[in-house]
Design an enzyme around this catalytic site. Structure first.
Site, PDB file in Angstrom:
ATOM      1  N   HIS A 304     109.177  27.215  34.969  1.00  0.00           N
ATOM      2  CA  HIS A 304     110.556  27.699  34.867  1.00  0.00           C
ATOM      3  C   HIS A 304     110.848  28.625  36.057  1.00  0.00           C
ATOM      4  O   HIS A 304     110.312  29.725  36.132  1.00  0.00           O
ATOM      5  CB  HIS A 304     110.712  28.467  33.548  1.00  0.00           C
ATOM      6  CG  HIS A 304     112.128  28.817  33.214  1.00  0.00           C
ATOM      7  ND1 HIS A 304     112.804  28.280  32.134  1.00  0.00           N
ATOM      8  CD2 HIS A 304     113.002  29.649  33.811  1.00  0.00           C
ATOM      9  CE1 HIS A 304     114.027  28.769  32.094  1.00  0.00           C
ATOM     10  NE2 HIS A 304     114.173  29.605  33.088  1.00  0.00           N
ATOM     11  N   HIS A 347     111.357  39.060  29.368  1.00  0.00           N
ATOM     12  CA  HIS A 347     111.659  39.636  30.674  1.00  0.00           C
ATOM     13  C   HIS A 347     111.952  41.122  30.584  1.00  0.00           C
ATOM     14  O   HIS A 347     112.563  41.595  29.633  1.00  0.00           O
ATOM     15  CB  HIS A 347     112.919  38.914  31.197  1.00  0.00           C
ATOM     16  CG  HIS A 347     113.245  39.133  32.636  1.00  0.00           C
ATOM     17  ND1 HIS A 347     114.502  38.947  33.146  1.00  0.00           N
ATOM     18  CD2 HIS A 347     112.492  39.516  33.691  1.00  0.00           C
ATOM     19  CE1 HIS A 347     114.502  39.183  34.440  1.00  0.00           C
ATOM     20  NE2 HIS A 347     113.296  39.539  34.802  1.00  0.00           N
ATOM     21  N   TYR A 362     124.496  29.111  24.537  1.00  0.00           N
ATOM     22  CA  TYR A 362     123.490  29.481  25.541  1.00  0.00           C
ATOM     23  C   TYR A 362     122.098  29.205  24.985  1.00  0.00           C
ATOM     24  O   TYR A 362     121.816  29.514  23.827  1.00  0.00           O
ATOM     25  CB  TYR A 362     123.661  30.964  25.873  1.00  0.00           C
ATOM     26  CG  TYR A 362     122.678  31.502  26.879  1.00  0.00           C
ATOM     27  CD1 TYR A 362     122.627  31.003  28.170  1.00  0.00           C
ATOM     28  CD2 TYR A 362     121.811  32.528  26.522  1.00  0.00           C
ATOM     29  CE1 TYR A 362     121.721  31.508  29.087  1.00  0.00           C
ATOM     30  CE2 TYR A 362     120.905  33.043  27.443  1.00  0.00           C
ATOM     31  CZ  TYR A 362     120.863  32.528  28.721  1.00  0.00           C
ATOM     32  OH  TYR A 362     119.972  33.028  29.622  1.00  0.00           O
ATOM     33  N   HIS A 377     121.716  43.533  29.256  1.00  0.00           N
ATOM     34  CA  HIS A 377     120.303  43.884  29.232  1.00  0.00           C
ATOM     35  C   HIS A 377     120.078  44.779  30.433  1.00  0.00           C
ATOM     36  O   HIS A 377     119.957  44.316  31.568  1.00  0.00           O
ATOM     37  CB  HIS A 377     119.438  42.620  29.245  1.00  0.00           C
ATOM     38  CG  HIS A 377     119.739  41.743  28.063  1.00  0.00           C
ATOM     39  ND1 HIS A 377     120.291  40.494  28.182  1.00  0.00           N
ATOM     40  CD2 HIS A 377     119.615  41.975  26.743  1.00  0.00           C
ATOM     41  CE1 HIS A 377     120.472  39.982  26.982  1.00  0.00           C
ATOM     42  NE2 HIS A 377     120.073  40.853  26.089  1.00  0.00           N
ATOM     43  N   HIS A 383     114.050  41.830  27.054  1.00  0.00           N
ATOM     44  CA  HIS A 383     114.946  40.875  26.401  1.00  0.00           C
ATOM     45  C   HIS A 383     114.310  39.497  26.495  1.00  0.00           C
ATOM     46  O   HIS A 383     113.284  39.321  27.138  1.00  0.00           O
ATOM     47  CB  HIS A 383     116.336  40.913  27.037  1.00  0.00           C
ATOM     48  CG  HIS A 383     116.313  40.760  28.533  1.00  0.00           C
ATOM     49  ND1 HIS A 383     116.080  41.810  29.385  1.00  0.00           N
ATOM     50  CD2 HIS A 383     116.476  39.676  29.329  1.00  0.00           C
ATOM     51  CE1 HIS A 383     116.123  41.386  30.640  1.00  0.00           C
ATOM     52  NE2 HIS A 383     116.338  40.098  30.629  1.00  0.00           N
TER      53      HIS A 383
HETATM   54 FE   FE2 Z   1     116.566  38.789  32.339  1.00  0.00          FE
END
Ligand code: FE2
Length: 451
Positions: A304, A347, A362, A377, A383
């Protein structure tokens, strides 16, 4: 030449063959356009006398010696000094500028909002602007603010410019017309517009009510990101950006110009429309871009990539690689990566991430992040996917999968974003957002090979 009738009365330049009516293609081009034949001087900028008795005037978007300099030469009915008189301070209490840190508001947290609803109050582009976050400092020209706009009424004999900022406009509902000094931009959802610092315009409602998002960029202008090894094509292509052809009106009627300057608002009264530029040439101009032309590039075998791969525009800071703002688009795309957790990974980020949903669902948050809604965020706050998204992605049969009906974006800045009292107290904040991670389970029990 095109002499359009309602809803605007501006005399517009004809469009060259092969381009979209009313617009000229290209990013940052040195455009030239005239709404009356021969209005644009050729071979020089400042002739002794301009055709039609026009005044020549330069609008500078960079210091003179910047490389490349960004400036536009305007040939107008009156010079701008005639569109500016004594200033009177006014209050637009919902439009805030950085630094704006309210001691009663906690910005440390992960936040999400439903779409801010319309009210029965008549609101214009100016009175309908609702600041959600501010970052940096408008006086030193670093950072940004994020806003929601709720617009139901057109500005009539009422004009605006921001000396503080370039505005990136992301409509979510309704259609707006930006009648600017340099021409007309009509804007609808799935498109964006950039209105440069210092450009005078009014906003009309073509189809209301209108709601959307604004990133107010205090810093260096947005530009196309470097594509690096991706090469010359894909992502946002320069030809898909469109600057308006020249358009002007010769209308003598009492009018008001509102100026945003160092975070404060002032008005000045004039006796005519300031949208009187008959011809212009240069590379400092408003433009729009259709987000449906953004060509995403992604993983085609496994893993990713970072979301920076979806950057549409970037506004650099003084430090390479750490943008004042990145504008990032999450749109429809194919997911094909093998043996990969496909949604965004968990993250924690020095950059602060403000997202908005234009339409659809989303992938990291199947529920709760609704069209018109936003999430924040903030700097160094964790998050990632909620449990539903995690479980689904961890157990999916990974064939090619079209992520459809989705268009969200992110305003990401190197600066922490501070919530306004409107964002904290009046906007529909989802108090339970933080609970979306509560049901994530501990799966580790020390067993080797367990997945
Ligand atoms: Fe992020």
């Amino acid at each position: 030449m095109n002499h359009p009738t309602d809803p605007h009365e501006m005399t517009q330049a004809s469009t060259q063959v092969g381009t979209h009516a009313g617009y000229m293609p290209g990013f940052g081009n040195d455009f030239e356009t005239e709404a009356l034949p021969g209005a644009l001087p050729q071979g020089m900028n400042s002739p002794q006398r301009c055709n039609y008795g026009l005044y020549g005037e330069q609008l500078s978007g960079t210091a003179f010696t910047a490389n490349p300099p960004e400036r536009t030469w305007c040939y107008r009915i009156r010079p701008s000094v005639k569109h500016s008189h004594r200033y009177e301070k006014i209050d637009l209490p919902y439009w805030k500028s950085a630094p704006f840190v309210d001691p009663d508001v906690i910005s440390l947290g992960q936040y999400r909002w439903d779409a801010v609803p319309h009210s029965d109050q008549g609101l214009t582009w100016l009175t309908g602007m609702r600041t959600m976050t501010t970052a940096g400092d408008v006086n030193t020209q670093v950072g940004m603010a994020s806003h929601i706009y709720l617009v139901t009424e057109s500005m009539v004999d009422d004009y605006f410019y921001s000396a503080d900022s370039e505005l990136l406009v992301v409509p979510q509902e309704g259609r707006l017309r930006f009648a600017t000094e340099l021409g007309i931009i009509d804007l609808e959802p799935k498109e964006i517009a950039i209105i440069p610092r210092g450009l005078v315009y009014r906003v009309e409602v073509l189809e209301g009510p209108a709601r959307g998002f604004v990133c107010e960029n205090y810093g260096q202008k947005f530009e196309l990101p470097g594509r690096g090894p991706i090469g010359a094509n894909c992502m946002a292509n320069p030809r898909d950006f469109k600057a308006p052809v020249a358009a002007f009106e010769d209308r003598e009627v009492p009018s008001t110009v509102t100026v945003k300057w160092c975070g404060q608002f002032h008005t000045t009264k004039i006796n005519q429309s300031p949208l009187d530029v008959v011809a212009w040439h240069g590379n400092y101009a408003p433009y729009k871009y259709d987000l449906r032309t953004y060509c995403p590039v992604g993983a085609i075998l496994f893993d990713h990539p970072d979301p920076s791969i979806f950057t549409v525009l970037t506004a650099p800071s003084g430090q390479p690689g750490t943008a004042n703002i990145d504008f990032v688009l999450f749109r429809e795309r194919w997911m094909v990566a093998e043996d990969t957790f496909r949604p965004p990974w968990y993250h924690k980020n020095i950059m602060s991430e403000l997202m908005g949903n234009i339409y659809g669902q989303y992938d990291a948050k199947p529920q709760g992040f609704v069209p018109g809604g936003m999430s924040l965020h903030n700097m160094m706050l964790p998050h990632g996917p909620d449990r539903e998204a995690f479980e689904k992605a961890s157990n999916a049969n990974l064939g090619p999968d079209k992520l459809d009906n989705t268009m969200s974006f992110m305003f990401e800045t190197r600066f922490p974003q501070h919530l306004t009292p409107f964002a904290a107290n009046e906007a529909p904040l989802q108090d339970d957002y933080i609970d979306c991670w509560t049901s994530l389970e501990k799966k580790f029990d020390g067993t080797p090979g367990k997945k």
